[in-house]
Design a protein around this motif. Structure first.
Motif, PDB file in Angstrom:
ATOM      1  N   GLY A  77       0.772  -1.397  -0.051  1.00  0.00           N
ATOM      2  CA  GLY A  77      -0.158  -0.040   0.008  1.00  0.00           C
ATOM      3  C   GLY A  77       0.841   1.179   0.042  1.00  0.00           C
ATOM      4  O   GLY A  77       1.904   1.212  -0.279  1.00  0.00           O
ATOM      5  N   THR A  78       0.260   2.263   0.471  1.00  0.00           N
ATOM      6  CA  THR A  78       0.891   3.663   0.357  1.00  0.00           C
ATOM      7  C   THR A  78       2.218   3.722   1.540  1.00  0.00           C
ATOM      8  O   THR A  78       2.136   3.080   2.629  1.00  0.00           O
ATOM      9  N   GLN A  79       3.262   4.202   0.918  1.00  0.00           N
ATOM     10  CA  GLN A  79       4.390   4.415   1.875  1.00  0.00           C
ATOM     11  C   GLN A  79       4.696   5.832   1.941  1.00  0.00           C
ATOM     12  O   GLN A  79       4.775   6.709   1.172  1.00  0.00           O
ATOM     13  N   VAL A  80       4.805   6.016   3.484  1.00  0.00           N
ATOM     14  CA  VAL A  80       4.619   7.463   3.697  1.00  0.00           C
ATOM     15  C   VAL A  80       6.119   7.862   4.570  1.00  0.00           C
ATOM     16  O   VAL A  80       6.309   6.976   5.285  1.00  0.00           O
ATOM     17  N   SER A  81       6.866   8.965   4.223  1.00  0.00           N
ATOM     18  CA  SER A  81       7.876   9.318   4.995  1.00  0.00           C
ATOM     19  C   SER A  81       7.773  10.810   5.559  1.00  0.00           C
ATOM     20  O   SER A  81       7.104  11.533   4.811  1.00  0.00           O
ATOM     21  N   LEU A  82       8.314  10.902   6.687  1.00  0.00           N
ATOM     22  CA  LEU A  82       8.249  12.183   7.198  1.00  0.00           C
ATOM     23  C   LEU A  82       9.527  12.802   7.639  1.00  0.00           C
ATOM     24  O   LEU A  82      10.276  12.389   8.465  1.00  0.00           O
ATOM     25  N   ARG A  83       9.993  13.890   7.111  1.00  0.00           N
ATOM     26  CA  ARG A  83      11.518  14.313   7.275  1.00  0.00           C
ATOM     27  C   ARG A  83      12.517  13.381   6.867  1.00  0.00           C
ATOM     28  O   ARG A  83      13.582  13.150   7.802  1.00  0.00           O
ATOM     29  N   GLN A  96       4.502   0.956   9.801  1.00  0.00           N
ATOM     30  CA  GLN A  96       5.186   2.009   9.160  1.00  0.00           C
ATOM     31  C   GLN A  96       5.874   2.738  10.267  1.00  0.00           C
ATOM     32  O   GLN A  96       5.134   2.923  11.149  1.00  0.00           O
ATOM     33  N   SER A  97       6.629   3.417   9.701  1.00  0.00           N
ATOM     34  CA  SER A  97       7.355   4.485  10.612  1.00  0.00           C
ATOM     35  C   SER A  97       6.610   5.605  10.766  1.00  0.00           C
ATOM     36  O   SER A  97       6.855   6.547  11.764  1.00  0.00           O
ATOM     37  N   VAL A  98       5.648   6.148  10.106  1.00  0.00           N
ATOM     38  CA  VAL A  98       4.709   7.227  10.016  1.00  0.00           C
ATOM     39  C   VAL A  98       3.237   6.588  10.195  1.00  0.00           C
ATOM     40  O   VAL A  98       2.813   6.040   9.133  1.00  0.00           O
ATOM     41  N   SER A  99       2.757   6.586  11.416  1.00  0.00           N
ATOM     42  CA  SER A  99       1.380   6.093  11.534  1.00  0.00           C
ATOM     43  C   SER A  99       0.135   7.113  11.255  1.00  0.00           C
ATOM     44  O   SER A  99       0.410   8.337  11.171  1.00  0.00           O
ATOM     45  N   LEU A 100      -0.851   6.606  10.723  1.00  0.00           N
ATOM     46  CA  LEU A 100      -2.093   7.252  10.653  1.00  0.00           C
ATOM     47  C   LEU A 100      -3.039   7.221  11.656  1.00  0.00           C
ATOM     48  O   LEU A 100      -3.306   6.118  12.228  1.00  0.00           O
ATOM     49  N   ASN A 101      -3.435   8.319  12.263  1.00  0.00           N
ATOM     50  CA  ASN A 101      -4.604   7.968  13.555  1.00  0.00           C
ATOM     51  C   ASN A 101      -5.658   8.733  13.090  1.00  0.00           C
ATOM     52  O   ASN A 101      -5.648   9.912  12.679  1.00  0.00           O
ATOM     53  N   ILE A 102      -6.973   7.952  13.008  1.00  0.00           N
ATOM     54  CA  ILE A 102      -8.433   8.726  12.662  1.00  0.00           C
ATOM     55  C   ILE A 102      -9.192   8.598  14.146  1.00  0.00           C
ATOM     56  O   ILE A 102      -9.438   7.556  14.291  1.00  0.00           O
ATOM     57  N   ASP A 103      -9.519   9.532  14.403  1.00  0.00           N
ATOM     58  CA  ASP A 103     -10.259   9.683  15.636  1.00  0.00           C
ATOM     59  C   ASP A 103      -9.935   8.888  16.806  1.00  0.00           C
ATOM     60  O   ASP A 103     -10.675   7.921  17.534  1.00  0.00           O
ATOM     61  N   GLY A 104      -8.387   8.817  17.128  1.00  0.00           N
ATOM     62  CA  GLY A 104      -8.216   8.066  17.982  1.00  0.00           C
ATOM     63  C   GLY A 104      -7.416   6.689  17.591  1.00  0.00           C
ATOM     64  O   GLY A 104      -7.023   5.971  18.462  1.00  0.00           O
ATOM     65  N   LEU A 105      -7.862   5.915  16.351  1.00  0.00           N
ATOM     66  CA  LEU A 105      -7.476   4.735  15.972  1.00  0.00           C
ATOM     67  C   LEU A 105      -6.324   4.798  15.210  1.00  0.00           C
ATOM     68  O   LEU A 105      -6.164   5.603  14.209  1.00  0.00           O
ATOM     69  N   LEU A 132       5.688   8.495  22.723  1.00  0.00           N
ATOM     70  CA  LEU A 132       5.319   8.412  24.175  1.00  0.00           C
ATOM     71  C   LEU A 132       3.777   8.675  24.204  1.00  0.00           C
ATOM     72  O   LEU A 132       3.187   7.829  24.825  1.00  0.00           O
ATOM     73  N   PHE A 133       2.870   9.316  23.227  1.00  0.00           N
ATOM     74  CA  PHE A 133       1.450   9.345  22.940  1.00  0.00           C
ATOM     75  C   PHE A 133       0.868   8.457  22.370  1.00  0.00           C
ATOM     76  O   PHE A 133      -0.014   8.033  22.253  1.00  0.00           O
ATOM     77  N   PHE A 134       1.505   7.921  21.112  1.00  0.00           N
ATOM     78  CA  PHE A 134       1.036   7.287  19.773  1.00  0.00           C
ATOM     79  C   PHE A 134       1.886   5.841  19.810  1.00  0.00           C
ATOM     80  O   PHE A 134       1.216   5.275  18.833  1.00  0.00           O
ATOM     81  N   GLY A 135       2.710   5.382  20.669  1.00  0.00           N
ATOM     82  CA  GLY A 135       2.834   4.225  20.589  1.00  0.00           C
ATOM     83  C   GLY A 135       4.365   3.729  19.811  1.00  0.00           C
ATOM     84  O   GLY A 135       4.831   4.797  19.037  1.00  0.00           O
ATOM     85  N   LYS A 136       4.649   2.810  19.493  1.00  0.00           N
ATOM     86  CA  LYS A 136       5.744   2.114  18.847  1.00  0.00           C
ATOM     87  C   LYS A 136       5.895   2.259  17.268  1.00  0.00           C
ATOM     88  O   LYS A 136       6.680   2.469  16.675  1.00  0.00           O
ATOM     89  N   SER A 137       4.705   2.564  16.653  1.00  0.00           N
ATOM     90  CA  SER A 137       4.565   2.548  15.203  1.00  0.00           C
ATOM     91  C   SER A 137       4.593   4.222  14.605  1.00  0.00           C
ATOM     92  O   SER A 137       4.181   4.338  13.639  1.00  0.00           O
ATOM     93  N   SER A 138       5.408   4.907  15.307  1.00  0.00           N
ATOM     94  CA  SER A 138       5.388   6.297  15.015  1.00  0.00           C
ATOM     95  C   SER A 138       6.786   7.077  15.291  1.00  0.00           C
ATOM     96  O   SER A 138       6.874   8.133  15.583  1.00  0.00           O
ATOM     97  N   PRO A 139       7.732   6.462  14.856  1.00  0.00           N
ATOM     98  CA  PRO A 139       9.406   6.833  15.076  1.00  0.00           C
ATOM     99  C   PRO A 139       9.433   7.912  14.380  1.00  0.00           C
ATOM    100  O   PRO A 139      10.302   8.969  14.327  1.00  0.00           O
ATOM    101  N   GLY A 140       8.590   8.115  13.065  1.00  0.00           N
ATOM    102  CA  GLY A 140       8.815   9.132  12.250  1.00  0.00           C
ATOM    103  C   GLY A 140       7.980  10.394  12.327  1.00  0.00           C
ATOM    104  O   GLY A 140       8.036  11.273  11.738  1.00  0.00           O
ATOM    105  N   GLY A 141       6.691  10.204  12.976  1.00  0.00           N
ATOM    106  CA  GLY A 141       5.913  11.045  13.109  1.00  0.00           C
ATOM    107  C   GLY A 141       4.405  10.395  12.950  1.00  0.00           C
ATOM    108  O   GLY A 141       4.134   9.065  12.896  1.00  0.00           O
ATOM    109  N   VAL A 142       3.279  11.418  13.195  1.00  0.00           N
ATOM    110  CA  VAL A 142       2.020  10.984  13.087  1.00  0.00           C
ATOM    111  C   VAL A 142       1.197  11.929  12.152  1.00  0.00           C
ATOM    112  O   VAL A 142       1.290  13.029  12.258  1.00  0.00           O
ATOM    113  N   ILE A 143       0.032  11.156  11.398  1.00  0.00           N
ATOM    114  CA  ILE A 143      -0.521  12.237  10.490  1.00  0.00           C
ATOM    115  C   ILE A 143      -1.982  11.739  11.230  1.00  0.00           C
ATOM    116  O   ILE A 143      -2.734  10.673  11.295  1.00  0.00           O
TER     117      ILE A 143
END
Length: 493
Positions: A77-83, A96-105, A132-143
């Motif tokens: 699927g889609t591959q996302v990178s941030l900085r 993925q290293s950048v996670s997607l969060n929709i309405d808390g999920l 810290l707040f979004f867990g292990k799947s967000s070392p690059g960032g969060v959308i």
């Protein structure tokens, strides 16, 4: 301090919006001013989203510096990178290293990024590690995306658009209404259908397993339904239920275009395979792509007459509840569920003239349950805290058959490889943060998160002949530079 880079990028028209009211964000899982959050983030409000016609993750990248979005094939699927931080591993079981969060999920699988985004309240792109707040799947960032809630008055919205170059129609219908003084509902639906931006000029060489494709590439169709129920009987308690169902089809997933052919388009000397590159290919980045479909006579087990596609069905939702047992404490619970089913068929070598030596199919399923509980304080004094716990349980199944071209490899079996991976994921974590604000303009914060995760992978190999032992003629050498042209939808005009 938060950076509202998106509104700077959108021009002077966005400046009155930024200055007219305070922007509230949830980067630390609590509502606070964007100017006070120690996170570098880009914030897109509802007005900006509507004015800029943001309808996909690709559109968000235009407003968030450092955010890059690319497409991959099969179940990646889609591959996302941030900085510059992203995940390039071709393994759908890798988060993925950048996670997607929709309405808390939280979504860590790339196929979830392709869901249509519409009827949104706010988008936050959090840059840098957010574990810290979004867990292990967000070392690059969060959308982080928040969809619109019911309003206190009746609201009916009808939107439609047409994109002329891709011949794409899109329509939205939204109904929001209060049922009682404490209960409101919002129903939203979106549908689209498009031919595709690129012109597929391939014809296909007869007798090689190639089939003439559709004359457009990159189109697709789909719809998304969302229902929201918000219940707020008092200032001390509120609950919000959001349910989503998505179906979409992407044609020719992961298609690439030749951008340089220094040795020409003819096969190299002594190559036993027919010509893989169409002789008419000009090897330029334009709207013309050459990519053949799969001939069912050469690949008997392909479906949809050998067309290349990715079908997805997604069901997901969250139940969020907030309780304030005392005035300065808020206990929050977010329960999430996600179910994904994906089917993909793919021309393995992306040939534009002769048929490929191999063809892939992928059947990917993921079912996931998550539960998060948080306790936030809002004391008048200088010291406050956040404490929470998170639990995840997921089952992932991946079946990937590989078919041989009976025309090119007449002595081979129809199915060269057939492998099933069943992945079980169970994870729990605890996290917390202390915040000390001795003066209004200074905050000191310290926090940590502990995660325990177990993954078990059961592999079943039904391959009649392992590919590692299969004797195949030498593959053609294609020294040309491959440049991806992502056939994603363009903004409506």
């Amino acid at each position: 301090m938060a950076s509202l880079q998106a509104q700077e990028a959108s021009g002077s028209a966005a400046e009155p919006e930024a200055s007219s009211r305070e922007i509230i964000v949830t980067a630390r899982k609590r509502e606070e001013s964007a100017l006070e959050v120690p996170v570098i983030e880009t914030v897109l409000t509802a007005d900006t989203i509507e004015r800029a016609a943001i309808t996909s993750i690709d559109d968000i990248a235009k407003f968030a510096p450092g955010l890059q979005v690319g497409e991959s094939v099969l179940s990646i699927g889609t591959q996302v990178s941030l900085r510059g931080i992203g995940t390039s591993a071709f393994d759908p079981g890798v988060d993925q290293s950048v996670s997607l969060n929709i309405d808390g999920l939280s979504f860590s699988q790339g196929l979830a990024f392709q869901s249509g985004t519409f009827d949104l309240a706010q988008i936050e792109v959090l840059k840098g590690p957010q574990a810290l707040f979004f867990g292990k799947s967000s070392p690059g960032g969060v959308i982080s995306i928040r969809t619109a809630d019911p309003r206190d008055d009746l609201e009916v919205i009808v939107r439609s658009g047409y994109e002329f170059e891709a011949n794409e129609y899109r329509g939205e219908l939204i109904l929001s209404a209060p049922i009682t003084d404490t209960l409101g509902i919002r129903l939203a639906g979106m549908g689209y259908n498009g031919d595709g931006y690129f012109r597929n000029r391939a014809i296909g060489l007869a007798g090689t397993g190639a089939k003439r494709p559709d004359n457009r590439l990159g189109g697709g169709d789909g719809f998304q339904l969302r229902g929201t129920v918000k219940f707020e009987p008092s200032s001390a308690f509120d609950a919000r239920l959001k349910l989503n169902y998505v179906e979409d089809t992407n044609e020719y997933p992961g298609a690439v275009q030749l951008s340089s052919c220094p040795e020409g388009t003819a096969p190299s000397a002594g190559n036993p395979f027919p010509r893989p590159i169409d002789p008419n290919d000009d090897c330029k980045l334009d709207r013309s792509i050459y990519l053949v479909d799969l001939d069912p006579a050469a690949f008997p087990l392909v479906v949809r007459r050998g067309q290349q596609f990715n079908d997805k069905q997604q069901t997901f939702g969250t139940l969020e509840m907030n309780l304030s047992p005392v005035e300065d404490l808020t206990l929050s619970s977010v329960t999430g569920y996600y179910d994904l089913s994906s089917t993909t068929q793919f021309n393995t070598f992306q040939t534009g003239y002769a048929g490929p030596g191999l063809a892939h199919q992928s059947f990917y399923d993921r079912a996931e349950f998550t539960q998060e509980i948080r306790l936030n304080s809002d004391f008048a004094g200088p010291l406050n805290f956040t404490a929470g716990a998170f639990y995840q349980n997921a089952d992932v199944s991946l079946l990937q058959p590989v078919f041989g071209n009976r025309t090119v490899l007449p002595a081979s079996r129809t199915t060269l490889s057939k492998r099933v991976n069943n992945l079980d994921i169970e994870s729990w974590s605890i996290f917390g943060q202390l915040r000390f604000r001795p003066v209004e303009t200074l905050e000191l914060a310290v926090g940590g998160r502990y995660t325990d995760e177990k993954r078990g992978d059961e592999v079943f190999d039904f391959s009649p002949t392992p590919l590692s032992r299969l004797q195949c003629p030498r593959l053609p050498r294609i020294p040309s530079l491959l440049r991806s042209r992502s056939p994603t939808r363009r903004p409506m005009t």
